[in-house]
Design a protein around this motif. Structure first.
Motif, PDB file in Angstrom:
ATOM      1  N   CYS A 148       0.853  -1.190   0.000  1.00 56.62           N
ATOM      2  CA  CYS A 148       0.000   0.000   0.000  1.00 56.62           C
ATOM      3  C   CYS A 148       0.888   1.238   0.000  1.00 56.62           C
ATOM      4  CB  CYS A 148      -0.918  -0.002   1.222  1.00 56.62           C
ATOM      5  SG  CYS A 148      -0.039   0.233   2.799  1.00 56.62           S
ATOM      6  N   TYR A 149       0.272   2.399   0.104  1.00 54.46           N
ATOM      7  CA  TYR A 149       0.987   3.672   0.211  1.00 54.46           C
ATOM      8  C   TYR A 149       0.798   4.262   1.608  1.00 54.46           C
ATOM      9  CZ  TYR A 149       1.915   4.178  -4.799  1.00 54.46           C
ATOM     10  OH  TYR A 149       2.401   4.012  -6.078  1.00 54.46           O
ATOM     11  N   ARG A 150       1.631   5.211   1.923  1.00 58.19           N
ATOM     12  CA  ARG A 150       1.357   6.094   3.046  1.00 58.19           C
ATOM     13  C   ARG A 150       0.215   7.000   2.610  1.00 58.19           C
ATOM     14  NH1 ARG A 150       7.513   8.426   3.967  1.00 58.19           N
ATOM     15  NH2 ARG A 150       8.529   6.410   4.417  1.00 58.19           N
ATOM     16  N   PHE A 151      -0.350   7.769   3.536  1.00 57.68           N
ATOM     17  CA  PHE A 151      -1.310   8.776   3.093  1.00 57.68           C
ATOM     18  C   PHE A 151      -1.166  10.054   3.890  1.00 57.68           C
ATOM     19  CE2 PHE A 151      -4.554   6.966   6.231  1.00 57.68           C
ATOM     20  CZ  PHE A 151      -4.739   8.134   6.961  1.00 57.68           C
ATOM     21  N   LYS A 152      -1.709  11.096   3.331  1.00 55.19           N
ATOM     22  CA  LYS A 152      -1.880  12.353   4.045  1.00 55.19           C
ATOM     23  C   LYS A 152      -3.230  12.914   3.638  1.00 55.19           C
ATOM     24  CE  LYS A 152       0.916  14.894   0.639  1.00 55.19           C
ATOM     25  NZ  LYS A 152       2.124  15.748   0.488  1.00 55.19           N
ATOM     26  N   PHE A 153      -3.812  13.722   4.509  1.00 50.30           N
ATOM     27  CA  PHE A 153      -5.137  14.254   4.237  1.00 50.30           C
ATOM     28  C   PHE A 153      -5.080  15.450   3.306  1.00 50.30           C
ATOM     29  CE2 PHE A 153      -5.999  11.908   8.152  1.00 50.30           C
ATOM     30  CZ  PHE A 153      -7.183  11.271   7.829  1.00 50.30           C
ATOM     31  N   GLU A 154      -6.061  15.523   2.434  1.00 55.90           N
ATOM     32  CA  GLU A 154      -6.199  16.654   1.535  1.00 55.90           C
ATOM     33  C   GLU A 154      -6.758  17.837   2.315  1.00 55.90           C
ATOM     34  OE1 GLU A 154      -8.693  17.894  -2.483  1.00 55.90           O
ATOM     35  OE2 GLU A 154      -9.182  16.081  -1.357  1.00 55.90           O
ATOM     36  N   GLN A 155      -6.024  18.923   2.355  1.00 54.95           N
ATOM     37  CA  GLN A 155      -6.444  20.150   3.028  1.00 54.95           C
ATOM     38  C   GLN A 155      -7.024  19.888   4.419  1.00 54.95           C
ATOM     39  OE1 GLN A 155      -9.213  21.771   0.137  1.00 54.95           O
ATOM     40  NE2 GLN A 155      -7.572  22.684  -1.052  1.00 54.95           N
ATOM     41  N   PRO A 156      -6.225  19.317   5.324  1.00 53.84           N
ATOM     42  CA  PRO A 156      -6.731  19.021   6.672  1.00 53.84           C
ATOM     43  C   PRO A 156      -7.090  20.286   7.438  1.00 53.84           C
ATOM     44  CG  PRO A 156      -4.347  18.761   6.586  1.00 53.84           C
ATOM     45  CD  PRO A 156      -4.803  18.964   5.168  1.00 53.84           C
ATOM     46  N   THR A 157      -8.270  20.286   8.040  1.00 54.38           N
ATOM     47  CA  THR A 157      -8.704  21.445   8.818  1.00 54.38           C
ATOM     48  C   THR A 157      -8.227  21.353  10.256  1.00 54.38           C
ATOM     49  OG1 THR A 157     -10.803  20.317   9.272  1.00 54.38           O
ATOM     50  CG2 THR A 157     -10.749  21.813   7.387  1.00 54.38           C
ATOM     51  N   ASN A 158      -7.822  20.164  10.682  1.00 55.34           N
ATOM     52  CA  ASN A 158      -7.328  19.957  12.032  1.00 55.34           C
ATOM     53  C   ASN A 158      -5.867  19.519  11.949  1.00 55.34           C
ATOM     54  OD1 ASN A 158      -6.704  18.861  14.630  1.00 55.34           O
ATOM     55  ND2 ASN A 158      -8.883  18.497  15.018  1.00 55.34           N
ATOM     56  N   PRO A 159      -4.949  20.256  12.610  1.00 54.20           N
ATOM     57  CA  PRO A 159      -3.528  19.890  12.525  1.00 54.20           C
ATOM     58  C   PRO A 159      -3.230  18.491  13.055  1.00 54.20           C
ATOM     59  CG  PRO A 159      -3.906  21.541  14.249  1.00 54.20           C
ATOM     60  CD  PRO A 159      -5.161  21.461  13.431  1.00 54.20           C
ATOM     61  N   LEU A 160      -4.102  17.942  13.891  1.00 56.31           N
ATOM     62  CA  LEU A 160      -3.887  16.601  14.418  1.00 56.31           C
ATOM     63  C   LEU A 160      -3.944  15.539  13.321  1.00 56.31           C
ATOM     64  CD1 LEU A 160      -5.986  16.749  17.729  1.00 56.31           C
ATOM     65  CD2 LEU A 160      -3.493  16.799  17.502  1.00 56.31           C
ATOM     66  N   LEU A 161      -4.589  15.875  12.204  1.00 53.26           N
ATOM     67  CA  LEU A 161      -4.673  14.913  11.101  1.00 53.26           C
ATOM     68  C   LEU A 161      -3.297  14.627  10.495  1.00 53.26           C
ATOM     69  CD1 LEU A 161      -7.968  16.021   9.319  1.00 53.26           C
ATOM     70  CD2 LEU A 161      -7.605  14.034  10.777  1.00 53.26           C
ATOM     71  N   HIS A 162      -2.366  15.578  10.666  1.00 55.11           N
ATOM     72  CA  HIS A 162      -1.010  15.338  10.173  1.00 55.11           C
ATOM     73  C   HIS A 162      -0.374  14.173  10.927  1.00 55.11           C
ATOM     74  CE1 HIS A 162      -0.890  18.797   7.538  1.00 55.11           C
ATOM     75  NE2 HIS A 162      -1.289  19.584   8.526  1.00 55.11           N
ATOM     76  N   ILE A 163      -0.768  13.998  12.191  1.00 53.89           N
ATOM     77  CA  ILE A 163      -0.240  12.891  12.993  1.00 53.89           C
ATOM     78  C   ILE A 163      -0.706  11.559  12.408  1.00 53.89           C
ATOM     79  CG2 ILE A 163      -0.233  11.821  15.271  1.00 53.89           C
ATOM     80  CD1 ILE A 163      -0.623  14.605  16.466  1.00 53.89           C
ATOM     81  N   ASN A 164      -1.998  11.494  12.061  1.00 53.44           N
ATOM     82  CA  ASN A 164      -2.538  10.269  11.462  1.00 53.44           C
ATOM     83  C   ASN A 164      -1.745   9.887  10.214  1.00 53.44           C
ATOM     84  OD1 ASN A 164      -4.631  11.484  13.147  1.00 53.44           O
ATOM     85  ND2 ASN A 164      -5.973   9.885  12.381  1.00 53.44           N
ATOM     86  N   GLY A 165      -1.520  10.869   9.357  1.00 54.11           N
ATOM     87  CA  GLY A 165      -0.783  10.610   8.131  1.00 54.11           C
ATOM     88  C   GLY A 165       0.651  10.176   8.396  1.00 54.11           C
ATOM     89  N   PHE A 166       1.293  10.800   9.385  1.00 50.18           N
ATOM     90  CA  PHE A 166       2.688  10.480   9.702  1.00 50.18           C
ATOM     91  C   PHE A 166       2.853   9.013  10.075  1.00 50.18           C
ATOM     92  CE2 PHE A 166       6.029   9.995  12.930  1.00 50.18           C
ATOM     93  CZ  PHE A 166       7.134  10.422  12.214  1.00 50.18           C
ATOM     94  N   PHE A 167       1.937   8.478  10.852  1.00 52.84           N
ATOM     95  CA  PHE A 167       2.079   7.111  11.337  1.00 52.84           C
ATOM     96  C   PHE A 167       1.853   6.056  10.262  1.00 52.84           C
ATOM     97  CE2 PHE A 167       1.971   8.939  15.593  1.00 52.84           C
ATOM     98  CZ  PHE A 167       2.879   8.114  16.259  1.00 52.84           C
ATOM     99  N   THR A 168       1.312   6.454   9.099  1.00 53.64           N
ATOM    100  CA  THR A 168       1.084   5.451   8.051  1.00 53.64           C
ATOM    101  C   THR A 168       2.380   4.977   7.413  1.00 53.64           C
ATOM    102  OG1 THR A 168       0.731   7.145   6.337  1.00 53.64           O
ATOM    103  CG2 THR A 168      -1.219   6.346   7.533  1.00 53.64           C
ATOM    104  N   ARG A 169       3.491   5.581   7.765  1.00 59.65           N
ATOM    105  CA  ARG A 169       4.777   5.130   7.221  1.00 59.65           C
ATOM    106  C   ARG A 169       5.329   3.919   7.967  1.00 59.65           C
ATOM    107  NH1 ARG A 169       8.124  10.052   7.155  1.00 59.65           N
ATOM    108  NH2 ARG A 169       6.052  10.971   6.909  1.00 59.65           N
ATOM    109  N   PHE A 170       4.748   3.619   9.124  1.00 58.47           N
ATOM    110  CA  PHE A 170       5.282   2.543   9.951  1.00 58.47           C
ATOM    111  C   PHE A 170       4.572   1.217   9.662  1.00 58.47           C
ATOM    112  CE2 PHE A 170       5.964   6.442  12.537  1.00 58.47           C
ATOM    113  CZ  PHE A 170       7.354   6.439  12.478  1.00 58.47           C
ATOM    114  N   PRO A 171       5.264   0.082   9.888  1.00 54.48           N
ATOM    115  CA  PRO A 171       4.705  -1.228   9.547  1.00 54.48           C
ATOM    116  C   PRO A 171       3.819  -1.816  10.633  1.00 54.48           C
ATOM    117  CG  PRO A 171       6.946  -1.512  10.328  1.00 54.48           C
ATOM    118  CD  PRO A 171       6.679  -0.034  10.319  1.00 54.48           C
ATOM    119  N   PHE A 172       2.953  -0.981  11.215  1.00 47.39           N
ATOM    120  CA  PHE A 172       2.034  -1.464  12.239  1.00 47.39           C
ATOM    121  C   PHE A 172       0.650  -1.617  11.615  1.00 47.39           C
ATOM    122  CE2 PHE A 172       4.887   1.515  14.721  1.00 47.39           C
ATOM    123  CZ  PHE A 172       5.779   0.515  15.079  1.00 47.39           C
TER     124      PHE A 172
END
Length: 230
Positions: A109-133
């Motif tokens: 799969c790919y990592r992801f990031k949110f399109e135009q996130p309105t909440n800065p906390l969403l950047h955290i969600n995207g960051f963790f998608t790089r890990f193999p958990f």
């Protein structure tokens, strides 16, 4: 090698057009096919898909697992690529998947990031998608898998009317099938978080995952999830 892109849809008139426009104008479009399987949309999704002259099939009953399995049975490619209607793929996805498969990677799969996130906390969600958990995974990250492997593990389990992606990932792992997170980020819609609070979505996701791990009937998980979030 041909890649079969399988897109399950249900009332995706706001997003499906931009995804199909991207795919039908892609410079490597001769290296993949696109299959849309609709779950009986009541908006303009079907007419938008038909305007692109993309192969369109309907699934009964409406279930993402059922839709994706239906698409897989229609696929002519050696690699299946399951894509949600509201994602923005990276332009290099064809080469990325080719490269992974040539190195013996059978799924990923790919990592992801949110399109135009309105909440800065969403950047955290995207960051963790790089890990193999596994708890960092999800259908929004898209999923490629060799068709023969998909068939060997019997595809998506249609009992899972929710959490079908986690069930498949569990079986990919249990069968010793190679899996890789491609180090590039696709963009996904933040609409779920826009309709609900960040905390509410996170707590709902956590409880749904706990219910899944406990082996609770997927219908009960979906009932909880649908009643909790807008």
């Amino acid at each position: 090698m041909l890649i079969s892109i399988i897109i399950p849809t249900l009332n995706e008139e706001e997003h499906i057009g931009s995804l199909l426009e991207f795919l039908t104008s892609h410079p490597q479009k001769d290296q993949f096919e696109v299959i849309v399987v609709d779950g009986h949309s009541t908006d303009q999704t079907i007419s938008i898909v038909e305007s692109f002259k993309i192969p369109l099939f309907k699934s009964n009953p409406c279930s993402r697992a059922r839709q994706m399995n239906e698409g897989a049975t229609r696929a002519e490619g050696e690699v299946l690529y399951f894509v949600h209607a509201d994602v923005q793929l990276v332009p290099t996805f064809v080469n990325d998947i080719y490269d992974a498969v040539s190195r013996g990677i059978q799924s990923g799969c790919y990592r992801f990031k949110f399109e135009q996130p309105t909440n800065p906390l969403l950047h955290i969600n995207g960051f963790f998608t790089r890990f193999p958990f596994k708890w960092c995974r999800g259908g929004d990250q898209t999923l490629f898998i060799a068709k023969e492997v998909f068939k060997r593990i019997n595809g998506f389990d249609e009992r899972f009317v929710i959490m079908e992606d986690y069930d498949l990932l569990d079986r990919i792992e249990s069968h010793g099938i190679s899996f890789e997170v491609i180090p590039k980020s696709i963009k996904v819609s933040a609409r779920k978080y826009e309709l609900n609070s960040y905390l509410k979505v996170q707590l709902a996701n956590l409880k749904a995952m706990k219910m899944y791990k406990k082996g609770i009937n997927p219908a009960e998980i979906k009932k909880f999830y649908s009643s909790t979030l807008n």
